[in-house]
Each structure stands twice: as structure tokens, then as C-alpha cells.
Scaffold this active site. Structure first.
Site, PDB file in Angstrom:
ATOM      1  N   GLY A  90     -27.443 -10.852 -20.559  1.00  0.00           N
ATOM      2  CA  GLY A  90     -26.342 -10.325 -21.361  1.00  0.00           C
ATOM      3  C   GLY A  90     -25.173  -9.952 -20.463  1.00  0.00           C
ATOM      4  CG  PHE A  91     -21.459  -8.446 -22.069  1.00  0.00           C
ATOM      5  CD1 PHE A  91     -20.392  -9.270 -21.767  1.00  0.00           C
ATOM      6  CD2 PHE A  91     -21.801  -8.278 -23.398  1.00  0.00           C
ATOM      7  CE1 PHE A  91     -19.673  -9.919 -22.767  1.00  0.00           C
ATOM      8  CE2 PHE A  91     -21.094  -8.907 -24.404  1.00  0.00           C
ATOM      9  CZ  PHE A  91     -20.028  -9.740 -24.088  1.00  0.00           C
ATOM     10  CD  GLU A 120     -16.321  -5.805 -35.459  1.00  0.00           C
ATOM     11  OE1 GLU A 120     -15.565  -5.474 -34.514  1.00  0.00           O
ATOM     12  OE2 GLU A 120     -17.469  -6.233 -35.278  1.00  0.00           O
TER      13      GLU A 120
END
Length: 469
Positions: A13-14, A171
Site C-alpha cells: 500500500g502507500f 463520497e
């Protein structure tokens, strides 16, 4: 490279990816281990879930990202245990991987506060698979309503429920409202998609609670302008297929999405260190495991406080900073230098709400509406991995903005799934439909649809859930 220190990174991941990039072509041998072969740009997962983007536009193979690094190998596998004294990682197939330094960045999943069985009815959004499943449920709800209306003449507004008023919940709610009122409005003939209800439940007194109060208020207004019914101070206390319970009230719905609660990867507990309520490891100021300087825990798995006493947030910028810092600490060790303490640099926060709607607070500035949306758009494109991804996403967004179209409106599965779902909705034999669904490996769909249909008809007590399972 045999004489070089071996650095093992768990997770692409990040955090893990930024650690690997910082160690690229340095005097270490790096092994990055991940269950997936790709890195996902998680901030745009909701765009896949709501049919704006395709999975390939926000994901890139990890090998491709790191192809230039001669000292990094990528292994497709899952870490299941650690020997912190023997410096080894155990993979799910029993393979033992030794290390000199270990960076654990396995991320987090959504948490259901002890009600994990809710996940069947209310999926969360953390992976590509989650996004595709949500897209399938949302689009299938419209398709089933259209077919029912066309064949029987019965028209009932669709109800979509989103649980949680954080960035993901906001969102999703805004995007679903946009789909119903704009993107699909001209495509369906028997139903009016614009009459679909989107309800957002938030347990606190405002959405996007980490933002300034005036920005939070603006977000609520923008959601309501899109047609979202925002209900604050509302706790979901139970979820069953076809309905959610808020307080003492049961609310019927066609799709429920979970966007609240986070739990760190269970790998944190396998390290043998103290963890917080969310499973995050309580790390030292340099992100190391207490008593083990050569093991570092970063990203959503790490629990560490800033100088002001507030915890470092579980957001992608924090994970990226931690990844680069962990690599810096390892290189400092190799050069005989002192490690420093990790300091999180807050570069701001932003959340998109819908077409031309967003809020952002960056460097003391507070932005709302179209300006905030443009800022959000260009920043997310900037951080996408790969030039091809950036071009594709910009083209998709430009087309969607001009035409209000969703180009990735695909429902995964086949006709058998649709037919068997309709058996439930039309009141056919539940046992026959269930057997057909099992043969097509749609056990999750079976439970959702069977119990949901019974709930909508007022016969919830007649459904034998154990038989469904």
C-alpha cells in the site's frame, strides 16, 4: 547482494510502497511481500464503486512501479506470523523469510464493532474487490427495479443507505445521488431513477468531523442539494438484508454500504506488542516495535501521537511519510547515525461530495464548492501512479463532467444471478431459488435477497437464516 542487509516489507500500500521506493538502489536487498500483485490508489476506490472509473485506472502492478530498482524483489504471498527474536516472517504456505530489518505495513480493514456478520449485507470499501461488489449491488438494484416495474407495473422508489459520515461515506452518498439523478435518469423507462432515496446515517452531530465546523456544515448543505437525506446523531444498531435498524426504527432499503469504523490488520497482534482498541501497534517515536529496533510498523497499523497529543491520522499522506521515514531510519543505522523521531506534516485534508462539489482545508485555507473540487481533482491525479493512469483518469473525468455519463457501468456476474434474484423478489419458491444460487456460487446473494425479500413483505420471522448459510 548476498552481503547486504535484508529488508522485508509486508504490504504494497502507500506505506510499504513509499518505503520500497525510498530504498530503491540503496545498499540493501529488499523483499516486498503482498497478497495482491497491484498497488491501489485507495482515495479513488469510490469512483470505481460508482462506475466512473474502471479498476485498472486506479491500480498498477507493484512490479511495474518498482521495475527500475535493481535491489528489490516482489513476492506474491501473505504473511501470517512473525518470529521477532529469530528475525523471520512466515507466509501462508509455510515459507520462512529471514530479515535483518522488517517494515510491517499491512494496512487496515473496515470494522463492524463486533458485528462482523453485518458485512454480508453492508460491504465496506477498502479493496478493488469491495469496489466492484458495491458497483454490482448499486447497478443491479436499478436493473431489478426496472424489470419489476416493466413486468408487473409495480413501482417503488429505491432506497440506498450509507452508514458513516466520514470522507468515504460522504463520497459514496454524493456519488450515488449523482448516478440516480443524472447519469441514469435517461436510461431507464419504467422507473424514475431520480426518485431514488439516498440516506446517510452519522452517529455524531456533523459529517466530516475532522474538518473545521464551517466546512462540515458546507458539506452537509452540498449533500442535501444533491438530494441526500443526511441524518445526524443516528446510530445504526442492527443490519439485516433489506433493512437497517436506527434506534428502535427499522428502515427498508435495497442497498446498504458501510463507511465507518476501521480495524488494523490482525498481523499487528502477531508481533506480540501492545495494541490499541483498533488493533494498531503502539510504536516508539521512531516507529519501531518496543524492544525491537529493527522492526518498524507504519501506516494504518501504527499508533503514535503528534506533539499536540492528537494521534497521527490514518490517511494516505501519513502512510507515505511513515514509509519514507522508516527507510530513512534503516539507512541511518547503516551509516551509524542516530535515528530521529517521526514528525507528521499535515498537508491538509479534502473530501469530494459530487460533481463540482467538495471541501478542502490546506495550509490554513478553507475551500468549498467548485474551487475545492478542482483542487481535489488535480491533486489526486498528481499522486496517481503511472503516466498512463493519469491520462486515462483525466480523460474519464473530463468525459463524465461534460456528459454526466458513467463509462464503467458493468454488473459482474451472469444472467443466472439476475434470474435467481428475481425469484425471491417475485415470491417464487425460496428453497428452489436458494439451491439455484448455491449452484452458481452466489451464497452471499442468496442470504441478502431471501432475507431482504422476506423483510420487505413483513415475514422476516419465517426465514431460516441458518438454512441459508
Amino acid at each position: 547482494m548476498s552481503g547486504r542487509p535484508k529488508v522485508v516489507i509486508i504490504g504494497g500500500g502507500f506505506g510499504g510502497l513509499w518505503a520500497a521506493k525510498a530504498l530503491a538502489n540503496k545498499p540493501v536487498h529488499v523483499t516486498l511481500i503482498d497478497r495482491k500483485n497491484h498497488h491501489v490508489f485507495q482515495p479513488l476506490l469510490y469512483q470505481v464503486a460508482t462506475a466512473v472509473l474502471s479498476p485498472g485506472e486506479i491500480a498498477t502492478p507493484i512490479r511495474r512501479i518498482l521495475h527500475y530498482a535493481r535491489n528489490i524483489e516482489v513476492i506474491l504471498g501473505e504473511a501470517v506470523d512473525f518470529d521477532t527474536n529469530g528475525n523471520t516472517v512466515t507466509l501462508d504456505d509455510g515459507t520462512i523469510v529471514p530479515f535483518d530489518y522488517l517494515i510491517v505495513a499491512a494496512g487496515a480493514r473496515h470494522a463492524y464493532f463486533g458485528n462482523d456478520h453485518w458485512e454480508t449485507s453492508a460491504p465496506g470499501l477498502k479493496t478493488i474487490e469491495d469496489a466492484v461488489e458495491i458497483r454490482r449491488r448499486v447497478l443491479l438494484a436499478f436493473e431489478l427495479a426496472e424489470r419489476k416495474a416493466a413486468l408487473s407495473g409495480s413501482i417503488e422508489p429505491l432506497n440506498f443507505v450509507v452508514v458513516g459520515g466520514g470522507p468515504t461515506g460522504v463520497e459514496l452518498a454524493g456519488a450515488i445521488a449523482g448516478i440516480a439523478r443524472q447519469a441514469l435518469a435517461k436510461d431507464f423507462k419504467a422507473i424514475d431513477t431520480r426518485k431514488a432515496n439516498v440516506i446517510l446515517f452519522e452517529g455524531s452531530d456533523r459529517v466530516l468531523g475532522t474538518f473545521a465546523a464551517d466546512l462540515s456544515d458546507s458539506a452537509k448543505i452540498q449533500l442535501e442539494e444533491l438530494g441526500v437525506d443526511v441524518r445526524l446523531n443516528s446510530f445504526v444498531t442492527d443490519i439485516e438484508p433489506g433493512c437497517v435498524k436506527v434506534g428502535d426504527e427499522w428502515i427498508e432499503c435495497d442497498v446498504v454500504l458501510w463507511a465507518t469504523g476501521v480495524a488494523a490488520s490482525p498481523l499487528g497482534k502477531r508481533l506480540g506488542a501492545e495494541t490499541d482498541k483498533a488493533g494498531r501497534v503502539l510504536v516508539e517515536p521512531d516507529l519501531s516495535l518496543p524492544g525491537h529496533k529493527k522492526i518498524l510498523v507504519i501506516g494504518d497499523m501504527a499508533s503514535i501521537k503528534q506533539k499536540n497529543g492528537e494521534p497521527v491520522p490514518g490517511v494516505s499522506p501519513a502512510a507515505m511519510q511513515m514509509g519514507a521515514f522508516a527507510a530513512k531510519s534503516i539507512l541511518a543505522d547503516l551509516k551509524g547515525r542516530e535515528r530521529t523521531a517521526f514528525v507528521y506534516v499535515d498537508k491538509g485534508s479534502m473530501a469530494t461530495i459530487g460533481r463540482s462539489r467538495a471541501i478542502a482545508q490546506v495550509a490554513g485555507l478553507k475551500l468549498k464548492g467548485f474551487i475545492a473540487w478542482l483542487f481535489w481533482l488535480f491533486l489526486h491525479v498528481f499522486f496517481l501512479i503511472g503516466f498512463r493512469n493519469r491520462v486515462l483518469v483525466m480523460l474519464e473525468w473530463f468525459w463524465a463532467y461534460l456528459t454526466r455519463e458513467r463509462s464503467a457501468r458493468l454488473i459482474t456476474g451472469d444472467a443466472a444471478e439476475l434470474r435467481n434474484a428475481l425469484l425471491f423478489l417475485e415470491g417464487a419458491s425460496a428453497v428452489e431459488a436458494l439451491e439455484n444460487l448455491k449452484q452458481n456460487d452466489y451464497r452471499r446473494q442468496a442470504e441478502d435477497t431471501l432475507v431482504g425479500a422476506a423483510a420487505r413483505s413483513g415475514n422476516r420471522e419465517k426465514v431460516d437464516r441458518d438454512r441459508v448459510r
